[in-house]
Design a protein around this motif. Structure first.
Motif, PDB file in Angstrom:
ATOM      1  N   THR A 104     -15.978 -18.004 -13.857  1.00  0.00           N
ATOM      2  CA  THR A 104     -15.929 -16.669 -13.270  1.00  0.00           C
ATOM      3  C   THR A 104     -17.101 -15.842 -13.772  1.00  0.00           C
ATOM      4  OG1 THR A 104     -14.562 -14.679 -12.988  1.00  0.00           O
ATOM      5  CG2 THR A 104     -14.510 -15.738 -15.141  1.00  0.00           C
ATOM      6  N   LYS A 105     -17.534 -14.902 -12.967  1.00  0.00           N
ATOM      7  CA  LYS A 105     -18.370 -13.839 -13.512  1.00  0.00           C
ATOM      8  C   LYS A 105     -17.440 -12.703 -13.912  1.00  0.00           C
ATOM      9  CE  LYS A 105     -19.729 -11.777  -9.039  1.00  0.00           C
ATOM     10  NZ  LYS A 105     -20.909 -11.456  -8.188  1.00  0.00           N
ATOM     11  N   TYR A 106     -17.973 -11.737 -14.643  1.00  0.00           N
ATOM     12  CA  TYR A 106     -17.107 -10.714 -15.222  1.00  0.00           C
ATOM     13  C   TYR A 106     -16.348  -9.942 -14.146  1.00  0.00           C
ATOM     14  CZ  TYR A 106     -15.309  -6.563 -17.394  1.00  0.00           C
ATOM     15  OH  TYR A 106     -14.460  -5.570 -17.793  1.00  0.00           O
ATOM     16  N   THR A 107     -15.076  -9.725 -14.401  1.00  0.00           N
ATOM     17  CA  THR A 107     -14.223  -8.858 -13.595  1.00  0.00           C
ATOM     18  C   THR A 107     -13.238  -8.195 -14.542  1.00  0.00           C
ATOM     19  OG1 THR A 107     -12.574  -8.794 -11.835  1.00  0.00           O
ATOM     20  CG2 THR A 107     -12.708 -10.824 -13.094  1.00  0.00           C
ATOM     21  N   ARG A 108     -12.768  -7.021 -14.198  1.00  0.00           N
ATOM     22  CA  ARG A 108     -11.884  -6.269 -15.094  1.00  0.00           C
ATOM     23  C   ARG A 108     -10.586  -7.005 -15.391  1.00  0.00           C
ATOM     24  NH1 ARG A 108     -12.378   0.052 -12.978  1.00  0.00           N
ATOM     25  NH2 ARG A 108     -14.599   0.327 -13.513  1.00  0.00           N
ATOM     26  N   SER A 152     -26.884 -19.101 -20.735  1.00  0.00           N
ATOM     27  CA  SER A 152     -27.314 -18.371 -21.927  1.00  0.00           C
ATOM     28  C   SER A 152     -27.541 -16.905 -21.580  1.00  0.00           C
ATOM     29  CB  SER A 152     -28.599 -18.974 -22.495  1.00  0.00           C
ATOM     30  OG  SER A 152     -29.698 -18.652 -21.652  1.00  0.00           O
ATOM     31  N   SER A 153     -27.787 -16.107 -22.605  1.00  0.00           N
ATOM     32  CA  SER A 153     -27.965 -14.670 -22.400  1.00  0.00           C
ATOM     33  C   SER A 153     -29.202 -14.355 -21.565  1.00  0.00           C
ATOM     34  CB  SER A 153     -28.068 -13.957 -23.746  1.00  0.00           C
ATOM     35  OG  SER A 153     -29.182 -14.432 -24.484  1.00  0.00           O
ATOM     36  N   THR A 154     -30.172 -15.277 -21.539  1.00  0.00           N
ATOM     37  CA  THR A 154     -31.404 -15.039 -20.770  1.00  0.00           C
ATOM     38  C   THR A 154     -31.234 -15.406 -19.306  1.00  0.00           C
ATOM     39  OG1 THR A 154     -32.239 -17.265 -21.286  1.00  0.00           O
ATOM     40  CG2 THR A 154     -32.809 -15.475 -22.819  1.00  0.00           C
ATOM     41  N   HIS A 163     -20.651 -17.302 -12.620  1.00  0.00           N
ATOM     42  CA  HIS A 163     -20.303 -17.806 -13.944  1.00  0.00           C
ATOM     43  C   HIS A 163     -20.605 -16.739 -14.997  1.00  0.00           C
ATOM     44  CE1 HIS A 163     -18.948 -21.871 -13.254  1.00  0.00           C
ATOM     45  NE2 HIS A 163     -19.954 -22.099 -12.436  1.00  0.00           N
ATOM     46  N   SER A 164     -20.406 -17.099 -16.259  1.00  0.00           N
ATOM     47  CA  SER A 164     -20.593 -16.164 -17.364  1.00  0.00           C
ATOM     48  C   SER A 164     -21.621 -16.690 -18.352  1.00  0.00           C
ATOM     49  CB  SER A 164     -19.266 -15.942 -18.101  1.00  0.00           C
ATOM     50  OG  SER A 164     -18.294 -15.386 -17.254  1.00  0.00           O
ATOM     51  N   THR A 165     -22.187 -15.768 -19.117  1.00  0.00           N
ATOM     52  CA  THR A 165     -23.085 -16.132 -20.200  1.00  0.00           C
ATOM     53  C   THR A 165     -22.318 -16.098 -21.525  1.00  0.00           C
ATOM     54  OG1 THR A 165     -23.790 -13.872 -20.719  1.00  0.00           O
ATOM     55  CG2 THR A 165     -24.982 -15.022 -18.945  1.00  0.00           C
ATOM     56  N   SER A 166     -22.927 -16.652 -22.544  1.00  0.00           N
ATOM     57  CA  SER A 166     -22.300 -16.652 -23.874  1.00  0.00           C
ATOM     58  C   SER A 166     -22.089 -15.232 -24.389  1.00  0.00           C
ATOM     59  CB  SER A 166     -23.161 -17.453 -24.850  1.00  0.00           C
ATOM     60  OG  SER A 166     -24.480 -16.920 -24.903  1.00  0.00           O
ATOM     61  N   ASN A 170     -24.894 -19.059 -31.269  1.00  0.00           N
ATOM     62  CA  ASN A 170     -25.567 -18.031 -32.066  1.00  0.00           C
ATOM     63  C   ASN A 170     -25.685 -16.717 -31.295  1.00  0.00           C
ATOM     64  OD1 ASN A 170     -25.877 -19.788 -34.209  1.00  0.00           O
ATOM     65  ND2 ASN A 170     -27.914 -20.453 -33.579  1.00  0.00           N
ATOM     66  N   GLU A 171     -25.960 -16.818 -29.990  1.00  0.00           N
ATOM     67  CA  GLU A 171     -26.027 -15.610 -29.164  1.00  0.00           C
ATOM     68  C   GLU A 171     -24.696 -14.865 -29.196  1.00  0.00           C
ATOM     69  OE1 GLU A 171     -29.155 -17.225 -25.736  1.00  0.00           O
ATOM     70  OE2 GLU A 171     -27.001 -17.113 -25.339  1.00  0.00           O
ATOM     71  N   ALA A 172     -23.613 -15.607 -29.026  1.00  0.00           N
ATOM     72  CA  ALA A 172     -22.290 -14.991 -29.014  1.00  0.00           C
ATOM     73  C   ALA A 172     -21.931 -14.431 -30.386  1.00  0.00           C
ATOM     74  CB  ALA A 172     -21.245 -16.006 -28.553  1.00  0.00           C
ATOM     75  N   LYS A 173     -22.274 -15.169 -31.444  1.00  0.00           N
ATOM     76  CA  LYS A 173     -21.932 -14.725 -32.801  1.00  0.00           C
ATOM     77  C   LYS A 173     -22.635 -13.426 -33.181  1.00  0.00           C
ATOM     78  CE  LYS A 173     -20.416 -18.827 -35.318  1.00  0.00           C
ATOM     79  NZ  LYS A 173     -20.679 -19.737 -36.457  1.00  0.00           N
ATOM     80  N   SER A 174     -23.785 -13.163 -32.596  1.00  0.00           N
ATOM     81  CA  SER A 174     -24.481 -11.913 -32.894  1.00  0.00           C
ATOM     82  C   SER A 174     -23.687 -10.707 -32.403  1.00  0.00           C
ATOM     83  CB  SER A 174     -25.872 -11.923 -32.246  1.00  0.00           C
ATOM     84  OG  SER A 174     -25.769 -11.863 -30.821  1.00  0.00           O
ATOM     85  N   ILE A 175     -22.780 -10.943 -31.473  1.00  0.00           N
ATOM     86  CA  ILE A 175     -21.919  -9.880 -30.936  1.00  0.00           C
ATOM     87  C   ILE A 175     -20.505  -9.985 -31.481  1.00  0.00           C
ATOM     88  CG2 ILE A 175     -20.873  -8.987 -28.805  1.00  0.00           C
ATOM     89  CD1 ILE A 175     -23.407  -9.956 -27.352  1.00  0.00           C
ATOM     90  N   PHE A 176     -20.000 -11.228 -31.565  1.00  0.00           N
ATOM     91  CA  PHE A 176     -18.629 -11.465 -32.017  1.00  0.00           C
ATOM     92  C   PHE A 176     -18.669 -12.627 -33.007  1.00  0.00           C
ATOM     93  CE2 PHE A 176     -14.313 -13.194 -31.688  1.00  0.00           C
ATOM     94  CZ  PHE A 176     -13.562 -12.032 -31.847  1.00  0.00           C
ATOM     95  N   PRO A 177     -18.667 -12.351 -34.310  1.00  0.00           N
ATOM     96  CA  PRO A 177     -18.902 -13.388 -35.324  1.00  0.00           C
ATOM     97  C   PRO A 177     -17.928 -14.556 -35.297  1.00  0.00           C
ATOM     98  CG  PRO A 177     -19.176 -11.217 -36.284  1.00  0.00           C
ATOM     99  CD  PRO A 177     -18.620 -11.001 -34.906  1.00  0.00           C
ATOM    100  N   ASN A 178     -16.651 -14.315 -35.014  1.00  0.00           N
ATOM    101  CA  ASN A 178     -15.672 -15.407 -35.064  1.00  0.00           C
ATOM    102  C   ASN A 178     -15.683 -16.190 -33.748  1.00  0.00           C
ATOM    103  OD1 ASN A 178     -13.745 -17.112 -36.111  1.00  0.00           O
ATOM    104  ND2 ASN A 178     -12.033 -15.729 -35.715  1.00  0.00           N
TER     105      ASN A 178
END
Length: 308
Positions: free
Chosen positions: A213-217, A236-238, A248-251, A285-293
């Motif tokens: 999915t791409k983002y939806t509320r 990826s984020s890029t 779809h979604s990115t990390s 690593n991209e995701a951890k920079s925003i959400f560590p766990n």
């Protein structure tokens, strides 16, 4: 509860990742296994685990793309050949019954158990009993797609056995009565209220599955306060524009969902075969920079719920 990942890849199998399938193992809680998506060769993956197909009682299908359902007819047939006799409930979008029944009919496959189909067409609660609730929510993919929220209801706290030692109560039925909150009278006339010796109630445990999915509320509704969020991370984020174009979604989008909804742990799955080795680690690593766990999962990874 445990999560065991049977397939963590996106689109097509690769040498390191099979396509989507996740087992929610509730052997201690209810002696059952629930599957979330059944991609091609899921039954082959199960052979490398301790999962018994006859324990599979519920199957939740997010959508009808092949990498999420092509393994379903084979798995159902194998379950019949390995002693599975109890009914299987299959939850999925409209068309799932037609796909399964046509596959079984054309191949002449006979099952020694019944299948109950629950076709999804809206955001709603789709299952509830004394211990669990399951919600389905509409996502935003190229075809109709659903995410799932599994809630283990709060449980009564443990009996504080150490505090009862002063009464010299023999291990047996009396403990069961006290755990049920009953008041009992001992032989010496001592009255004990079980409610005084029960620990804090164990809060609800929530596991959310967001795939393709791409983002939806609606994702926020499903993910709110989840102990574990399993979220697709195809790009990826890029590659945000590609993620939007391919629904779809990115990390980093997955991590933002986790951070904004008070999620305790994030598991990234549905990884494109383009990401291997260090490039796959980049997603984590991209995701951890925003959400560590955050953990990037691999095939056959097992996580106990909740996890640290």
């Amino acid at each position: 509860m445990e999560l065991e990942f049977l397939g963590t890849g996106a689109g097509v199998p690769s040498k390191s990742r099979n396509v989507s399938s996740i087992a929610l193992k509730m052997l201690d809680e209810r002696n059952e296994v629930w599957l979330f998506d059944v991609g091609e060769a899921t039954q082959h993956q199960i052979l490398k685990t301790n999962i018994r197909p006859r324990k599979i009682t519920k199957i939740f299908i997010s959508h009808l793309h092949g990498d999420h359902i092509f393994g379903l007819p084979g798995l159902l047939s194998t379950r019949a050949n390995q002693g599975g006799e109890s009914t299987v409930e299959i939850y999925g979008p409209k068309g799932i019954e037609d796909f399964v029944e046509t596959s079984l009919r054309v191949t002449g496959s006979k099952l020694n158990y019944s299948i109950e189909y629950i076709e999804l067409n809206e955001t709603t609660k789709i299952f509830e009993d004394k211990t669990y609730e399951v919600y389905a929510g509409k996502l935003n993919h190229r075809i109709e797609c659903f995410g799932f929220r599994v809630v283990e209801k709060p449980r009564v706290g443990e009996l504080l056995v150490d505090e009862l030692k002063q009464y010299n109560i023999p291990n047996g039925p009396i403990f069961g009565q006290l755990k049920a909150g009953k008041t009992i009278t001992l032989d010496d006339g001592t009255v004990i209220d079980g409610n005084d010796f029960i620990g804090p109630e164990k809060p609800a445990t929530i596991v959310t599955f967001i795939l393709d999915t791409k983002y939806t509320r609606e994702i926020d509704v499903l993910a709110k306060d989840a102990d574990v969020l399993v979220h697709e991370s195809t790009f990826s984020s890029t590659e945000k524009r590609m993620a939007v174009n391919y629904f779809h979604s990115t990390s980093t989008q997955a991590a933002e969902v986790a951070r904004s909804n008070n999620v305790k742990g994030l598991l990234l799955t549905h990884i494109s075969s383009r990401f291997i080795g260090k490039s796959a680690k980049q997603l984590e690593n991209e995701a951890k920079s925003i959400f560590p766990n955050t953990h990037l999962v691999r095939d056959f990874d097992i996580y106990t719920i909740p996890f640290n």
